[in-house]
Structure formats: C-alpha cells, structure tokens
Scaffold this motif. Structure first.
Motif: not given
Length: 379
Positions: A72-92
């Motif tokens: 029905g809908l999708w909010p694209p993240l293209a361009g923001q991959e590094a912000a999300q991957i870098g921060s999420a990989r930092a989490l315990a």
C-alpha cells in the motif's frame, strides 16, 4: 530549473561534522574517534559494505513492489543506509531501538525477516514482528512519539540499574515536534540512558531543514543539557564510532546524547510523494557524489587484505537473494480476516470496541445480502 517557492537548504559542509571516510573513499584519521573503531579491520569493513548493499537492494525491491500494487505504501531509505547500519551495528544485543517508519535497515540488522519488514505496509497486520524478540519496537507512524517511548523505557532501565540503553531514531522534521522536545527534557532531567539519533536527511516531506532550523540540529542539545554530536551520516565508520561513544556514555551513567547524522533522502518521502515538486536535480546530483556505498567500495579497493572485487560480487549476490526473499514474502502474505482489525486492541474486554465490532459486522453483512440477492439466493 528550480521549482516555484523552493527554499534554500543548509549546505552539507556548512558546519563541522565528524568524518572518518571522505566522499572519495579516503580514510581520515581522528584522534577522538579512531579508538572507537579500532576493531574495524578490512574484513569487518567488508561486512559493513555487504550490509549497505543488501539494505539498498531491499529498499529498491520494496519500492518496486509498491509501484506494482503489492504494497500500500513504502517509505524509502535510499541514501540513509550508512546512518542506519552504522548506528544499529553499534548496539548491544540487549539495547532497545525505537524507530520511526523509515528504519528498515535497523530492523534488518536486528534480525527482522522479509515478512516482518513488509507486513504493515501490505496491510496484513498492525505490526510485523515481536518487539521483544528483536529488541526493536515496531515502526512508529506518529512523528516523534518514539522519542518519548525510548525515554520512558530508558528511565525504567535506570531505575532497575540495567546496563542496556535505548536509542530513538527520528528525522530532522521530528525535531520541531513537541514529543521530541519533551523527550529531550525528560531524558536530561532524569539522566536517562538513551541516545537520540536524528537522521537529518534535509527534507521533512517538502520542507527543507534550513527553514525549520537555523543552526545545526546537534547544537540544540546544549539547551537541553546534553552533548550534541554532528556526524557525516553517509560515513558508516564515523556513525559507528560516534554511536558507540554515545552508547558507552549512557551505559556508564553519563546520560543522554543527541546525534545528528547529516545525510540525504535520495528518493521520495514515501511512494505517495513527488520530490521533483520541491527540490532540484542539481541538489540531488551533488548528494549522489556523497553516496555512502561508493565511498566504502573505494576504501576497500585500496585494501591489501580483502579482494574488493570478490567482496562486491558476494554482496551483490546476497542482495539479490534477499530481494527475491522479500518479493516472495510480499506475494505470499495472506489478507487478514476483516473482523481481525478488532483483535488485540485492548488486553481486557472493552465495550466501545465490542460496539464497533458489532456495527462493522452488520456493515459487512450488507454485502453478503447484496450478493445473495444478485444470484437469487443461491449462496
């Protein structure tokens, strides 16, 4: 041509920001941050590259699925991959993430499968995964509300003397919402172990960040009594470093931190949006030169430890496999029973919901009656 009424936005280099990999792929030393990523050798960097490639491919596939009528809908993240991957990989493992509706990469890093990523956007269920199984809340549609949820959760962690940390993700537009500002006040006042991660992607739908913030968003942290960090959000290594630093501070009693990851939303706000109405081709082209994937690929190309071509091929193959799984998940999701919309609204019986259930049942029955009349009651 500039669309009518287009407002100027902050240039990405207008204020200093932490950076470890520049847009050309060159590694930049930083005495304050290097120790936080000392364990990231070329092999680990290759893993981060794979993450970036896979989530971009998933995003591209999901966008195509929406255009083809499968979502029905999708909010694209293209361009923001590094912000999300870098921060999420930092989490315990026991940290808890509170995302908005665009953090598909965060959910993927936390182990959410293809079905979970798509369930809500296909309308098959109100949520796609068990938050406690993955330590990530389901997407929050109300702008900025997740900042309050993260703060409340973090306050609870502090009262229980837990070592885990909460992280709240939101965009630049959400910083103008009362919920986010209230969360910052509460977090500072109660010294909550929470990290506020703002992805400044420069556009709150059609409103440029320069219209709502006359200074870098990270600078607002000082008014709330917490550190503010501005980082190149297209640099996965720098994002990993500053997020680790902020998480450590929260985990060891230092309180909250506001991180502003300066990035760019390459696609539309959602698939219902047309960004050509409010931004220029020139602006988009300038940000393509800062692509988060291209800079890691360039850095790996100079490696004497890993075979960059093999890393690239392996990442592309994994991305194709993940995209095929995503498409199969979308087309395999069954439509929910109409009356299931009333399930799990309240933990206890509720008379208001029961009345609505009864009325909706009568409404649906009208269509059954109409079908019976049309075929002479043969049904």
């Amino acid at each position: 041509m500039t669309p009518p009424g287009l407002q100027a936005v902050h240039a990405p280099t207008e204020a200093p920001m932490a950076q470890l990999i520049d847009p050309t792929g060159a590694r930049r030393p930083d005495a304050a941050l290097d120790s936080w990523v000392a364990d990231v050798d070329d092999t680990v960097l290759a893993g981060l590259y794979r993450d970036l490639v896979v989530v971009r491919r998933l995003d591209t596939e999901a966008t195509a699925l929406q255009r083809q009528g499968e979502l029905g809908l999708w909010p694209p993240l293209a361009g923001q991959e590094a912000a999300q991957i870098g921060s999420a990989r930092a989490l315990a493992d026991d940290d808890f993430a509170f995302p908005s509706y665009r953090e598909h990469a965060v959910a993927w890093v936390r182990g959410v499968d293809a079905v979970g990523l798509l369930t809500t956007w296909r309308g098959s269920a109100p949520s796609g995964w068990d938050p406690f199984a993955h330590r990530v809340a389901v997407p929050q549609i109300i702008i900025g509300a997740q900042a309050l949820h993260a703060t409340g959760y973090a306050m609870g962690l502090a009262w229980e003397d837990a070592e885990s940390v909460a992280i709240a993700y939101f965009g630049d537009g959400a910083t103008s919402e009362g919920d986010v500002n209230e969360a910052l006040v509460f977090a500072a006042s109660f010294h909550a172990p929470v990290v506020f991660f703002c992805q400044n992607n420069h556009w709150a739908i059609s409103e440029p960040v320069g219209l709502q913030s006359k200074q870098p968003i990270a600078a607002r942290a000082d008014g709330f009594g917490m550190p503010g960090v501005r980082v190149d959000g297209n640099d996965v290594l720098a994002v990993l470093a500053v997020t680790r630093q902020a998480l450590h501070r929260a985990r060891t009693g230092g309180g909250p931190t506001l991180i502003e990851a300066v990035t760019y939303r390459m696609g539309p706000h959602t698939t219902a949006d047309d960004p050509t109405r409010y931004r220029t081709d020139e602006e988009l082209a300038a940000w393509r030169e800062r692509d988060p994937i291209a800079r890691v690929r360039a850095l790996l190309g100079a490696s004497a430890v890993v075979d960059a071509a093999a890393v690239e091929a392996d990442a592309a193959a994994e991305a194709d496999r993940a995209a095929a799984e995503l498409r199969a998940a979308a087309t395999g999701l069954a439509d929910p029973a109409p009356m299931s919309v009333f399930d799990h609204v309240y933990a206890e019986p509720n008379s208001h919901v029961e009345r609505q259930r009864e009325r909706y049942g009568r409404y649906l029955a009208m269509y059954d009656d109409a079908a019976d009349d049309a075929d002479g009651g043969a049904r």
